[in-house]
Enzyme design. Structure first.
Site, PDB file in Angstrom:
ATOM      1  N   PHE A 114       0.825  -1.203   0.000  1.00  0.00           N
ATOM      2  CA  PHE A 114       0.000   0.000   0.000  1.00  0.00           C
ATOM      3  C   PHE A 114       0.865   1.261   0.000  1.00  0.00           C
ATOM      4  O   PHE A 114       0.625   2.193  -0.781  1.00  0.00           O
ATOM      5  CB  PHE A 114      -0.924  -0.024   1.220  1.00  0.00           C
ATOM      6  CG  PHE A 114      -1.744   1.218   1.415  1.00  0.00           C
ATOM      7  CD1 PHE A 114      -2.977   1.361   0.810  1.00  0.00           C
ATOM      8  CD2 PHE A 114      -1.279   2.250   2.225  1.00  0.00           C
ATOM      9  CE1 PHE A 114      -3.737   2.503   1.000  1.00  0.00           C
ATOM     10  CE2 PHE A 114      -2.024   3.397   2.423  1.00  0.00           C
ATOM     11  CZ  PHE A 114      -3.259   3.530   1.803  1.00  0.00           C
ATOM     12  N   ASP A 115       1.872   1.308   0.887  1.00  0.00           N
ATOM     13  CA  ASP A 115       2.733   2.490   0.994  1.00  0.00           C
ATOM     14  C   ASP A 115       3.427   2.787  -0.326  1.00  0.00           C
ATOM     15  O   ASP A 115       3.431   3.917  -0.817  1.00  0.00           O
ATOM     16  CB  ASP A 115       3.813   2.279   2.060  1.00  0.00           C
ATOM     17  CG  ASP A 115       3.250   1.962   3.426  1.00  0.00           C
ATOM     18  OD1 ASP A 115       2.310   1.166   3.515  1.00  0.00           O
ATOM     19  OD2 ASP A 115       3.777   2.518   4.397  1.00  0.00           O
ATOM     20  N   THR A 116       4.043   1.743  -0.903  1.00  0.00           N
ATOM     21  CA  THR A 116       4.799   1.926  -2.132  1.00  0.00           C
ATOM     22  C   THR A 116       3.904   2.416  -3.265  1.00  0.00           C
ATOM     23  O   THR A 116       4.254   3.352  -3.993  1.00  0.00           O
ATOM     24  CB  THR A 116       5.468   0.605  -2.541  1.00  0.00           C
ATOM     25  OG1 THR A 116       6.340   0.168  -1.495  1.00  0.00           O
ATOM     26  CG2 THR A 116       6.263   0.777  -3.822  1.00  0.00           C
TER      27      THR A 116
END
Length: 460
Positions: free
Chosen positions: A205-207
């Site tokens: 999700f972050d990437t």
């Protein structure tokens, strides 16, 4: 890959103004799964730090990620004892799912998250969110790979982290240094438009969020952090790495095919003198020139190959007309997509028709050049014909670019978003995976809060 988004573009970034306190300025989310032992000391330590050092109202939200132990009970006890703590229960696992749900429903203008182990030194929290409060940046991340960062962790995790970030740089052209550090923040107005485009619900999700934000031209602020590895971490490295690589492939394919409406995330020009809208200066000219030159070089090569092939069976004028016709259709289609960024089938027939008019002008130039050559010598060499055609095509190319830019693919400035004169803040929450029907800039009235003020904060 999701392609839905709110209409329009983001408003200009502005400093959150200071005024009477109300809604918390900062909402720090702690996603947890079966963290019954670490949750209470983590939340108490974070609350003590914020209460002592953070100058604005804040909230700590525990995102219980379908825990099966006593984590929900611990979270409810903390929420009952500490006014600034709330809890949010999800029935499905996935850190990305938890962050999307809580951030989408939050009314705070600045949203952050950190891992429950508090591996990152909390002194980096204020530097993390300050650029978002001031309006300088859209997202902020902690970086363990910055030169001034101090990191304590084993060689295995160090290698995996650096290798993963090298993969991102090589495959997705990412320029941020650390995608996986569990210490990030985002402005709420950005989250409203960006989160519906992020598909992953787990560790990637972050990437994905950072890559899409960077590709859309949003500003990402990096903060060097002091970080100590948690030896008791329950993250499954192999499975996480496999899922991350699948995510890299999926996002790379979506970016390559242009299926993401990243133009919806564009910021209007701000107060920076370099960003001011200067009249009578065409936008995107340099990028369009580069794209047009690349397409033109390939088209010219294609045209010469076609001409040489047709010349075997027919005269020079006929071969020139056929080669120019075929290459013109391909050139118009390539410039439509690559140079001027027009996607979809809408207007494609009209663009090709206009391109054929431009082709007619190029045909007149090249045919006239061949006619002049044949008048000068009865049997010109093939190499001489090619040289004359190259020179004529260069002249036709300049004229073609001007006509493409001004007539075939004009810059429709009437479609540009109108800058809102005085953006206001809408505290209406929206559910995860959905986009609010209407939204405004995430600005609220702020008032610095001293650590020992007794003013009542937002009730929850």
């Amino acid at each position: 890959m999701r392609t839905d988004s709110s209409p329009g573009t983001l408003p200009a970034r502005e400093h959150l103004p200071a005024a009477p306190a109300g809604t918390p300025v900062l909402d720090v989310v702690i996603p947890v799964y079966n963290e019954e032992k670490d949750l209470q000391p983590c939340v108490r330590r974070l609350h003590e730090h914020l209460d002592r050092t953070f100058p604005y109202a804040f909230r700590i939200t525990i995102a219980d990620n379908a825990s099966t132990d006593s984590t929900p009970q611990v979270a409810r006890q903390l929420a009952a004892r500490i006014p600034e703590v709330t809890t949010f229960r999800l029935e499905q696992k996935g850190r990305g799912r938890a962050l999307r749900a809580v951030w989408s429903a939050s009314d705070a203008p600045v949203l952050a998250y950190m891992d429950v182990d508090l591996s990152t030194d909390l002194n980096a929290l204020l530097p993390l969110v300050a650029p978002l409060i001031s309006g300088h940046s859209d997202l902020a991340i902690g970086s363990r790979l910055a030169r001034s960062s101090r990191v304590v962790r084993g060689p295995k995790r160090e290698f995996i982290s650096r290798a993963y970030n090298l993969i991102l740089r090589g495959s997705l052209q990412a320029r941020f240094s650390d995608a996986q550090c569990g210490f990030k923040a985002i402005r709420r107005d950005v989250a409203q438009i960006l989160l519906p485009l992020v598909e992953d619900t787990g560790w990637f999700f972050d990437t994905e969020m950072l890559v899409l934000a960077e590709r859309a031209g949003l500003r990402i602020h990096e903060v060097p952090v002091d970080w100590v590895d948690d030896p008791d971490s329950t993250v499954h490295i192999v499975k996480t790495a496999t899922d991350d690589l699948k995510g890299v492939w999926r996002v790379g394919r979506a970016l390559a095919t242009g299926s993401l409406p990243l133009d919806r995330l564009a910021r209007p020009f701000g107060d920076d003198p370099r960003d001011r809208d200067i009249e009578d200066v065409p936008k995107g000219l340099a990028r369009q020139l580069v794209g047009f030159c690349v397409v033109g070089a390939l088209s010219t090569l294609f045209y010469l190959l076609l001409y040489s092939g047709f010349r075997v069976f027919t005269g020079s004028q006929t071969a020139n007309a056929l080669a120019l016709l075929v290459s013109a259709v391909a050139n118009t289609a390539a410039n439509r997509r690559l140079t001027f960024g027009v996607r979809g089938r809408g207007g494609a027939v009209r663009h090709q028709a206009q391109g054929l008019v431009v082709f007619g002008i190029g045909l007149a130039l090249t045919s006239g050049s061949l006619a002049a050559l044949n008048a000068a010598t009865s049997e010109p060499a093939h190499s001489t014909e090619l040289a004359v055609l190259v020179a004529a095509n260069l002249a036709a190319t300049v004229l073609r670019f001007l006509l493409f830019r001004a007539w075939v693919f004009p810059d429709r400035r009437e479609d540009d978003p109108v800058r809102a004169p005085s953006p206001s803040y809408d505290t209406t929450p929206f559910r995860a995976g959905e986009v609010a029907d209407s939204w405004r800039d995430a600005t609220v009235q702020l008032l610095p809060v001293r650590p020992h003020d007794t003013d009542a904060r937002d009730s929850r």
